[in-house]
Scaffold this motif. Structure first.
Motif, PDB file in Angstrom:
ATOM      1  N   LEU A  57      35.221  48.070  52.869  1.00  0.00           N
ATOM      2  CA  LEU A  57      36.476  48.591  52.338  1.00  0.00           C
ATOM      3  C   LEU A  57      36.771  49.937  52.986  1.00  0.00           C
ATOM      4  N   SER A  58      38.003  50.087  53.447  1.00  0.00           N
ATOM      5  CA  SER A  58      38.421  51.336  54.074  1.00  0.00           C
ATOM      6  C   SER A  58      39.754  51.767  53.472  1.00  0.00           C
ATOM      7  N   CYS A 112      42.616  39.956  48.458  1.00  0.00           N
ATOM      8  CA  CYS A 112      41.225  39.636  48.792  1.00  0.00           C
ATOM      9  C   CYS A 112      40.792  38.340  48.127  1.00  0.00           C
ATOM     10  N   LEU A 113      41.130  38.162  46.863  1.00  0.00           N
ATOM     11  CA  LEU A 113      40.762  36.933  46.165  1.00  0.00           C
ATOM     12  C   LEU A 113      41.468  35.720  46.758  1.00  0.00           C
ATOM     13  N   MET A 120      32.378  43.075  49.022  1.00  0.00           N
ATOM     14  CA  MET A 120      32.494  43.913  50.216  1.00  0.00           C
ATOM     15  C   MET A 120      31.699  45.196  50.022  1.00  0.00           C
ATOM     16  N   TYR A 121      31.348  45.806  51.121  1.00  0.00           N
ATOM     17  CA  TYR A 121      30.587  47.048  51.129  1.00  0.00           C
ATOM     18  C   TYR A 121      31.558  48.212  50.977  1.00  0.00           C
ATOM     19  N   VAL A 140      37.910  46.705  41.218  1.00  0.00           N
ATOM     20  CA  VAL A 140      36.813  46.090  40.456  1.00  0.00           C
ATOM     21  C   VAL A 140      37.363  45.255  39.299  1.00  0.00           C
ATOM     22  N   ASP A 141      38.387  45.765  38.606  1.00  0.00           N
ATOM     23  CA  ASP A 141      39.004  45.006  37.520  1.00  0.00           C
ATOM     24  C   ASP A 141      39.702  43.753  38.031  1.00  0.00           C
ATOM     25  N   GLY A 142      40.099  43.763  39.289  1.00  0.00           N
ATOM     26  CA  GLY A 142      40.738  42.597  39.893  1.00  0.00           C
ATOM     27  C   GLY A 142      39.764  41.494  40.262  1.00  0.00           C
ATOM     28  N   GLY A 143      38.464  41.747  40.172  1.00  0.00           N
ATOM     29  CA  GLY A 143      37.469  40.706  40.432  1.00  0.00           C
ATOM     30  C   GLY A 143      36.703  40.857  41.726  1.00  0.00           C
ATOM     31  N   ILE A 144      36.757  42.015  42.348  1.00  0.00           N
ATOM     32  CA  ILE A 144      36.045  42.252  43.605  1.00  0.00           C
ATOM     33  C   ILE A 144      34.788  43.060  43.319  1.00  0.00           C
ATOM     34  N   LYS A 145      33.657  42.627  43.882  1.00  0.00           N
ATOM     35  CA  LYS A 145      32.420  43.400  43.781  1.00  0.00           C
ATOM     36  C   LYS A 145      32.358  44.341  44.975  1.00  0.00           C
ATOM     37  N   LEU A 146      32.014  45.583  44.708  1.00  0.00           N
ATOM     38  CA  LEU A 146      31.971  46.580  45.781  1.00  0.00           C
ATOM     39  C   LEU A 146      30.574  46.740  46.358  1.00  0.00           C
TER      40      LEU A 146
END
Length: 172
Positions: A57-58, A112-113, A120-121, A140-146
């Motif tokens: 992620l950038s 992303c979903l 993603m890192y 994160v609330d949208g369902g993406i793991k960081l």
């Protein structure tokens, strides 16, 4: 006309035959990454921002716009969302304030979903209560793991603990 019918009739007969090819070729380039068996690039140990990621992620903020993107280690930018895009800009009062970061986080997580990237890192260290922290919270609330999962390492026969294989599905 008869010659055309003969040409088109041959593939139909072979398509419905019961003999299938013994090998299946998966043409999805991200399949090994999803199964956690693809190699992660290490880079050099002296490099400050490490390269041990598949997707990163950038966030780039300028005086006029904010850009969030997913960078793949081989192909560069894969997904991108900007506050200067008309579909996002027409709902914002300012394209660089906190509300813009929150809206950008929601749109970015949805994109992303939709494209199949769920992990993603992220090496961004936000300030508490800042705009970037609000953006990351919405992602994160949208369902993406960081954080990306570790690469699966085949256990040795003498290992006592054997991790579950990521490509095997076990349901209770």
């Amino acid at each position: 006309m008869n010659s055309l019918r003969r040409i088109w009739a041959v593939p139909l007969c072979t398509r419905f035959s019961s003999s299938t090819p013994p090998d299946f070729v998966n043409r999805n380039p991200r399949n090994l990454e999803r199964m956690r068996i693809a190699r992660k690039p290490d880079g050099y140990h002296l490099e400050k921002p490490g390269r041990k990621f598949w997707h990163k992620l950038s966030i780039k903020a300028s005086q006029r716009t904010v850009t969030a993107e997913v960078i793949h280690y081989l192909n560069g930018s894969v997904i991108e969302a900007k506050t200067s895009e008309w579909c996002l800009r027409k709902h914002l009062y300012s394209i660089t304030d906190t509300c813009a970061y929150i809206a950008l986080g929601k749109v970015f997580a949805q994109r992303c979903l939709e494209s199949g990237i769920t992990e993603m890192y992220c090496d961004i260290k936000p300030l508490p209560g800042g705009k970037v922290e609000m953006f990351l919270k919405q992602v994160v609330d949208g369902g993406i793991k960081l954080e990306e999962p570790e690469v699966y390492k085949k256990p040795n026969p003498w290992d006592q603990l054997r991790p579950e294989k990521p490509w095997e599905v076990t349901e209770s």
